[in-house]
Design an enzyme around this catalytic site. Structure first.
Site, PDB file in Angstrom:
ATOM      1  N   ASP A 166      62.041 -63.198  78.644  1.00 34.12           N
ATOM      2  CA  ASP A 166      61.182 -64.248  79.185  1.00 34.12           C
ATOM      3  C   ASP A 166      62.086 -65.428  79.514  1.00 34.12           C
ATOM      4  O   ASP A 166      62.513 -66.181  78.633  1.00 34.12           O
ATOM      5  CB  ASP A 166      60.122 -64.630  78.156  1.00 34.12           C
ATOM      6  CG  ASP A 166      59.162 -65.692  78.696  1.00 34.12           C
ATOM      7  OD1 ASP A 166      59.549 -66.407  79.653  1.00 34.12           O
ATOM      8  OD2 ASP A 166      58.045 -65.819  78.171  1.00 34.12           O
ATOM      9  N   TYR A 177      57.038 -68.243  72.748  1.00 35.14           N
ATOM     10  CA  TYR A 177      55.799 -68.461  73.489  1.00 35.14           C
ATOM     11  C   TYR A 177      55.928 -67.777  74.833  1.00 35.14           C
ATOM     12  O   TYR A 177      56.924 -67.974  75.543  1.00 35.14           O
ATOM     13  CB  TYR A 177      55.568 -69.965  73.682  1.00 35.14           C
ATOM     14  CG  TYR A 177      54.318 -70.311  74.459  1.00 35.14           C
ATOM     15  CD1 TYR A 177      53.051 -70.115  73.913  1.00 35.14           C
ATOM     16  CD2 TYR A 177      54.411 -70.838  75.752  1.00 35.14           C
ATOM     17  CE1 TYR A 177      51.908 -70.439  74.632  1.00 35.14           C
ATOM     18  CE2 TYR A 177      53.263 -71.171  76.472  1.00 35.14           C
ATOM     19  CZ  TYR A 177      52.018 -70.962  75.899  1.00 35.14           C
ATOM     20  OH  TYR A 177      50.886 -71.288  76.613  1.00 35.14           O
ATOM     21  N   LYS A 183      58.532 -72.093  86.284  1.00 32.73           N
ATOM     22  CA  LYS A 183      59.145 -73.428  86.246  1.00 32.73           C
ATOM     23  C   LYS A 183      60.155 -73.662  87.382  1.00 32.73           C
ATOM     24  O   LYS A 183      59.758 -73.953  88.487  1.00 32.73           O
ATOM     25  CB  LYS A 183      59.760 -73.667  84.870  1.00 32.73           C
ATOM     26  CG  LYS A 183      58.698 -73.433  83.761  1.00 32.73           C
ATOM     27  CD  LYS A 183      58.978 -74.134  82.505  1.00 32.73           C
ATOM     28  CE  LYS A 183      58.061 -73.717  81.389  1.00 32.73           C
ATOM     29  NZ  LYS A 183      56.970 -74.597  81.129  1.00 32.73           N
TER      30      LYS A 183
HETATM   31  N1  HOZ Z   1      56.214 -73.766  78.012  1.00 31.32           N
HETATM   32  C1  HOZ Z   1      55.645 -75.049  78.163  1.00 31.32           C
HETATM   33  C2  HOZ Z   1      55.895 -75.885  76.974  1.00 31.32           C
HETATM   34  N2  HOZ Z   1      56.506 -75.231  75.923  1.00 31.32           N
HETATM   35  C3  HOZ Z   1      54.236 -74.914  78.483  1.00 31.32           C
HETATM   36  C4  HOZ Z   1      53.704 -76.061  79.210  1.00 31.32           C
HETATM   37  C5  HOZ Z   1      52.237 -76.113  78.974  1.00 31.32           C
HETATM   38  O1  HOZ Z   1      51.721 -75.344  78.163  1.00 31.32           O
HETATM   39  O2  HOZ Z   1      51.615 -76.961  79.592  1.00 31.32           O
END
Ligand code: HOZ
Length: 425
Positions: free
Chosen positions: A237, A142, A265
């Site tokens: 990433d 992701y 983050k």
């Molecule tokens: N990467 C975060 C969770 N896999 C994303 C947090 C979100 O989408 O709020």
């Protein structure tokens, strides 16, 4: 009715799905989201006054635990001098110098406001630099919610079971090629089919958005080699792994140097911050130094810089920070493995550093397809049990558990007692 339930009833009337980001909804685990009132150290407290040991950590940023006094002090101090100037500040220079001094592959860095923005901008820089359009990503990784990256994406997209989002024009994903995580042949095949057309390969060096999926030996090295041989850029990433797997992130942990890195983050200490950085020749493509346009009113915001720098300096300056974090994490994950063994449950527990994930499947999990073999209903039952026991996990099978340094050994033991209760009584 609890206060959380009442708030959720109000929320769904005015906020799509009742939440401002899909991963916060508890739909896939059949629960109502807990509305959080405050957090301190290892704990969250919800609006009904229930305390939870937190293994989400705001999805990664809170590696020190919540409300760290030095981070709060730095933010308070910065806020008193003004919230936003939309102009250059000393703090931005300090932040850039700090990141470059810690992550050897980063010679220049540009601050943005989220991981999504960081990836979108890094991909644009890679395309501008190489003069090529195609990008290779991996199923289950992701990289935020920009159009081009919403192809076989992990995280909430995977939880919702919609590999491709509605509303993304096909033209936007035409140049996004998808490979299989841990399968170098799938990458080589794409390079053979699109010779001279691939700008970059983007990868989570440890997958943390399809649950936790670790790179097999040689996978990251192979990506480095393929990119170098083909004049393509390698983008790590590190929105999740940056400053988490080691001070210099997954690239320090695994010893592989990417051309570009995206951050988010932890780099913001709990404030909305992202960044992309890397080779000077590539980064100098970004406007106004070069022709790749990218901008942001709140980028490098002083309060956000203060929070991020305060947190990163603590990580850098605390002796044995990562040794202690990893020792606590191993206590948790190895303890869980022992319980599973005792209970004769052949489930998979993937973990690296302070990231881990229990998959409810007998199959080893090493890519998107194997992650999908997990029994999500079994996960939902486990999740509800843990929540009742006061343990706050990510409400999806396809997310990571984040261990923070604020968790004490006693609290980890408390967590293991809850796990034991589920599997052994
Ligand atoms: N990467 C975060 C969770 N896999 C994303 C947090 C979100 O989408 O709020």
């Amino acid at each position: 009715m609890t206060k959380s339930e009442m708030l959720f009833e109000r929320a769904v009337k005015r906020i799509p799905g009742g939440v401002n980001s899909p991963v916060r909804a508890f739909g896939s685990v059949g629960e109502t989201p807990r509305f959080i009132a405050s957090a301190e150290g290892s704990h969250l407290t919800d609006v009904d006054g229930r305390r939870y040991l937190d293994y989400v950590g705001s999805w990664g940023p809170m590696i020190l635990g919540h409300s760290h006094p030095e981070v709060l002090k730095a933010v308070e101090h910065a806020c008193r001098k003004g919230l936003s100037f939309g102009a250059a500040t000393e703090a931005e220079v300090e932040m850039a110098e700090l990141i470059c001094s810690i992550v050897p592959s980063v010679e220049m860095v540009r601050m943005v406001n989220s991981g999504t923005e960081a990836v979108m901008s890094a991909v644009r820089a890679a395309r501008g630099f190489t003069g090529r359009d195609k990008i290779v990503k991996f199923a289950g990784c992701y990289h935020g919610h920009s159009d081009a990256m919403l192809v076989k994406a992990g995280s909430g997209v995977m939880t919702a079971g919609v590999p491709d989002s509605a509303g993304v024009p096909s033209g936007c994903t035409r140049d996004t090629l998808t490979a299989v995580y841990n399968d170098l042949k799938s990458v080589e095949d794409l390079f053979a089919a699109c010779e001279g057309e691939i700008a970059a390969v983007i990868v989570e060096p440890a997958g943390a958005n399809m649950g936790v999926v670790l790179p097999k030996d040689g996978f990251l090295e192979g990506l480095r080699r393929i990119c170098t041989e083909n004049g393509s850029l390698l983008i790590f990433d590190e929105v999740i792994t940056g400053f988490r797997l080691s001070l210099s992130g997954a690239q320090g942990y695994y010893g592989i140097e990417p051309d570009l890195t995206t951050f988010g983050k932890i780099i913001g200490g709990g404030m909305p911050v992202g960044a992309y950085g890397g080779r000077r020749d590539v980064m100098e493509m970004a406007a106004p130094a070069g022709p790749v346009y990218q901008a942001g009113t709140l980028s490098g915001n002083p309060a956000a810089m203060a929070a991020g720098m305060a947190q990163i300096r603590i990580l850098r300056d605390t002796p044995d920070f990562y040794e202690e974090l990893h020792r606590k994490s191993n206590q948790l994950f190895e303890g869980m493995k022992e319980i599973l063994k005792e209970a004769d449950c052949p489930y998979q527990l993937n973990h690296v550093g302070s990231l881990g994930c229990l998959f409810f499947t007998k199959e080893p999990v090493y890519d998107y397809a194997s992650a999908k073999t997990s029994d999500t209903k079994a996960f939902a039952r486990y999740f509800s049990h843990m929540l009742k026991e006061g343990i706050y996990l990510a409400p999806s099978q396809f997310e990571a558990m984040f261990v923070s340094r604020a968790l004490t050994e006693e609290e980890i033991q408390e967590t293991l007692t809850a796990v034991r209760k589920y599997f052994l009584s």
